[in-house]
Design a protein around this motif. Structure first.
Motif, mmCIF file in Angstrom:
data_model
loop_
_atom_site.group_PDB
_atom_site.id
_atom_site.type_symbol
_atom_site.label_atom_id
_atom_site.label_comp_id
_atom_site.label_asym_id
_atom_site.label_seq_id
_atom_site.Cartn_x
_atom_site.Cartn_y
_atom_site.Cartn_z
ATOM 1 N N LYS A 8 -19.829 16.498 29.096
ATOM 2 C CA LYS A 8 -20.934 17.129 30.141
ATOM 3 C C LYS A 8 -20.507 18.650 30.484
ATOM 4 O O LYS A 8 -21.119 19.125 31.269
ATOM 5 C CB LYS A 8 -20.975 16.141 31.310
ATOM 6 C CG LYS A 8 -21.938 14.973 31.253
ATOM 7 C CD LYS A 8 -23.328 15.335 31.002
ATOM 8 C CE LYS A 8 -24.107 14.049 30.879
ATOM 9 N NZ LYS A 8 -25.766 14.191 30.439
ATOM 10 N N GLY A 9 -19.248 18.962 29.927
ATOM 11 C CA GLY A 9 -18.980 20.428 30.393
ATOM 12 C C GLY A 9 -17.742 20.442 31.093
ATOM 13 O O GLY A 9 -17.509 21.661 31.654
ATOM 14 N N ALA A 10 -17.202 19.346 31.562
ATOM 15 C CA ALA A 10 -16.164 19.265 32.458
ATOM 16 C C ALA A 10 -14.844 19.717 32.079
ATOM 17 O O ALA A 10 -14.752 19.716 30.773
ATOM 18 C CB ALA A 10 -15.925 17.990 33.258
ATOM 19 N N ARG A 11 -14.146 20.486 32.942
ATOM 20 C CA ARG A 11 -12.408 20.857 32.415
ATOM 21 C C ARG A 11 -11.477 19.673 32.937
ATOM 22 O O ARG A 11 -11.463 19.630 34.138
ATOM 23 C CB ARG A 11 -12.219 22.329 32.758
ATOM 24 C CG ARG A 11 -10.928 22.814 32.497
ATOM 25 C CD ARG A 11 -10.699 23.957 32.614
ATOM 26 N NE ARG A 11 -10.662 24.195 33.993
ATOM 27 C CZ ARG A 11 -9.540 24.345 34.632
ATOM 28 N NH1 ARG A 11 -8.522 23.978 34.035
ATOM 29 N NH2 ARG A 11 -9.690 24.589 35.983
ATOM 30 N N SER B 203 -14.551 17.330 23.896
ATOM 31 C CA SER B 203 -15.396 18.417 23.512
ATOM 32 C C SER B 203 -14.939 19.485 24.609
ATOM 33 O O SER B 203 -14.474 19.200 25.469
ATOM 34 C CB SER B 203 -16.794 17.926 23.981
ATOM 35 O OG SER B 203 -17.414 17.073 23.099
ATOM 36 N N GLY B 204 -15.055 20.742 24.391
ATOM 37 C CA GLY B 204 -14.681 21.900 25.126
ATOM 38 C C GLY B 204 -13.579 22.289 25.076
ATOM 39 O O GLY B 204 -12.742 21.787 24.409
ATOM 40 N N GLU C 194 -23.302 18.483 39.932
ATOM 41 C CA GLU C 194 -23.311 18.952 38.347
ATOM 42 C C GLU C 194 -22.211 18.805 38.033
ATOM 43 O O GLU C 194 -20.952 19.251 38.654
ATOM 44 C CB GLU C 194 -23.911 20.390 38.398
ATOM 45 C CG GLU C 194 -25.397 20.490 38.883
ATOM 46 C CD GLU C 194 -26.225 19.781 37.799
ATOM 47 O OE1 GLU C 194 -25.821 19.671 36.641
ATOM 48 O OE2 GLU C 194 -27.173 19.329 38.006
ATOM 49 N N ILE C 195 -21.547 18.357 36.985
ATOM 50 C CA ILE C 195 -20.511 18.112 36.079
ATOM 51 C C ILE C 195 -20.053 19.490 35.433
ATOM 52 O O ILE C 195 -18.792 19.478 35.253
ATOM 53 C CB ILE C 195 -20.332 16.879 35.281
ATOM 54 C CG1 ILE C 195 -20.567 15.640 36.190
ATOM 55 C CG2 ILE C 195 -19.092 16.729 34.439
ATOM 56 C CD1 ILE C 195 -20.834 14.323 35.486
ATOM 57 N N ASP C 196 -20.883 19.932 34.966
ATOM 58 C CA ASP C 196 -20.767 21.083 33.931
ATOM 59 C C ASP C 196 -20.005 22.157 34.667
ATOM 60 O O ASP C 196 -20.199 22.803 35.819
ATOM 61 C CB ASP C 196 -22.161 21.796 33.642
ATOM 62 C CG ASP C 196 -21.686 23.158 32.505
ATOM 63 O OD1 ASP C 196 -20.905 22.947 31.590
ATOM 64 O OD2 ASP C 196 -22.462 24.017 32.690
ATOM 65 N N LYS C 197 -18.618 22.563 33.792
ATOM 66 C CA LYS C 197 -17.877 23.636 34.542
ATOM 67 C C LYS C 197 -16.859 23.153 35.672
ATOM 68 O O LYS C 197 -16.280 23.996 35.987
ATOM 69 C CB LYS C 197 -18.407 24.895 34.756
ATOM 70 C CG LYS C 197 -19.126 25.610 33.536
ATOM 71 C CD LYS C 197 -19.918 27.054 33.969
ATOM 72 C CE LYS C 197 -20.277 27.615 32.730
ATOM 73 N NZ LYS C 197 -21.308 26.818 32.066
ATOM 74 N N LYS C 198 -16.966 22.070 36.039
ATOM 75 C CA LYS C 198 -16.135 21.485 37.100
ATOM 76 C C LYS C 198 -14.675 20.969 36.710
ATOM 77 O O LYS C 198 -14.741 20.493 35.591
ATOM 78 C CB LYS C 198 -16.880 20.310 37.622
ATOM 79 C CG LYS C 198 -18.218 20.561 38.567
ATOM 80 C CD LYS C 198 -17.943 21.420 39.713
ATOM 81 C CE LYS C 198 -18.849 21.560 40.412
ATOM 82 N NZ LYS C 198 -20.256 22.300 39.596
#
Length: 265
Positions: A28-31, A50-51, A2-6
């Motif tokens: 996708k939520g990655a940092r 984004s993010g 999963e890419i989110d929050k990675k």
């Protein structure tokens, strides 16, 4: 994965594929930690992501001290995904290239990913981590006019395979993704003209980025992008003679554009 929050470290972020990857990963939520030599395009890219929590580190990864500095600047949070995307290529006959040009292609496309990966192995998340090496279809098909580039990408593919096996008893996985010709600023006008005459398709950076994200999600060991390139890779592995004959028929066209490309530099 999963890419989110990675937490993702991306080299070559100011390039065409790198930029498209950064935008897709952030969506996708990655940092992201974006690495490159030019601050201005990296900062511009970073502000448009984004993010939150993204940052830019302007470094020359050819330099040993800069790589050591990077490890210090990353802070305490471990890396979840390392993407070695920085690359360079030059169309030209081997006899027409300088030692410096050959060495630079080998260094940027092979040595830097190897040395950076070594530098950051102990910074990878011990629970689950992914090393992503962006290669090329020319890492499986030797192509005239790209001898140094092919050598480097063949090496990167071998490095990926060997490291994957070396880390097979750990939670870190290594994947290799090989785009075909891609529509980026790396390609000179001569290269574009040659590809058009030979009927070689060029993917957009966004197309490549989408495949990279799918490969990360599925943790696919090796991915080759494009048809008929995937077929040529398979044939070349099984019996290279038909591929050699096909490329020989293109040789004079490639040579002509290699000479033009040389005059453009």
């Amino acid at each position: 994965m999963e890419i989110d929050k990675k937490h993702v470290l991306l080299t070559g972020a100011s390039g065409g594929i790198g930029q498209a990857l950064a935008l897709a990963l952030a969506a996708k939520g990655a940092r992201l930690t974006l690495i490159g030599r030019r601050a201005e395009p990296l900062e511009t890219l970073c502000t448009g992501l984004s993010g939150e929590g993204h940052r830019v580190l302007t470094l020359d990864l050819n330099d040993m001290a800069a790589r050591a500095e990077l490890a210090q600047k990353l802070g305490e949070q471990p890396l979840d995904i390392l993407i070695n995307c920085a690359g360079s290529n030059q169309l030209g006959w081997l006899s027409d290239q300088t030692e410096y040009e050959i060495e630079q292609q080998l260094r940027i496309n092979l040595l830097v990913p190897m040395l950076l990966t070594r530098q950051l192995l102990n910074r990878l998340n011990p629970k689950q981590a992914l090393i992503v090496n962006i290669g090329s279809s020319f890492g499986a098909i030797g192509y005239p006019g790209y001898t140094a580039y092919c050598a480097a990408k063949f090496g990167l593919r071998g490095f990926s395979e060997a490291l994957r096996r070396e880390l097979s008893n750990t939670s870190t996985k290594v994947i290799y993704i090989a785009p075909r010709a891609t529509d980026t600023a790396l390609n000179s006008e001569s290269v574009r003209a040659m590809n058009q005459i030979l009927g070689n398709r060029m993917d957009s950076p966004e197309t490549v980025a989408a495949v990279v994200l799918r490969s990360i999600a599925r943790e696919r060991t090796e991915t080759y992008i494009g048809w008929p390139e995937r077929l040529f890779v398979l044939i070349n592995k099984l019996n290279s003679a038909p591929v050699t004959r096909a490329i020989r028929g293109q040789l004079e066209i490639i040579r002509r554009y290699a000479i033009e490309a040389r005059s453009e530099r």
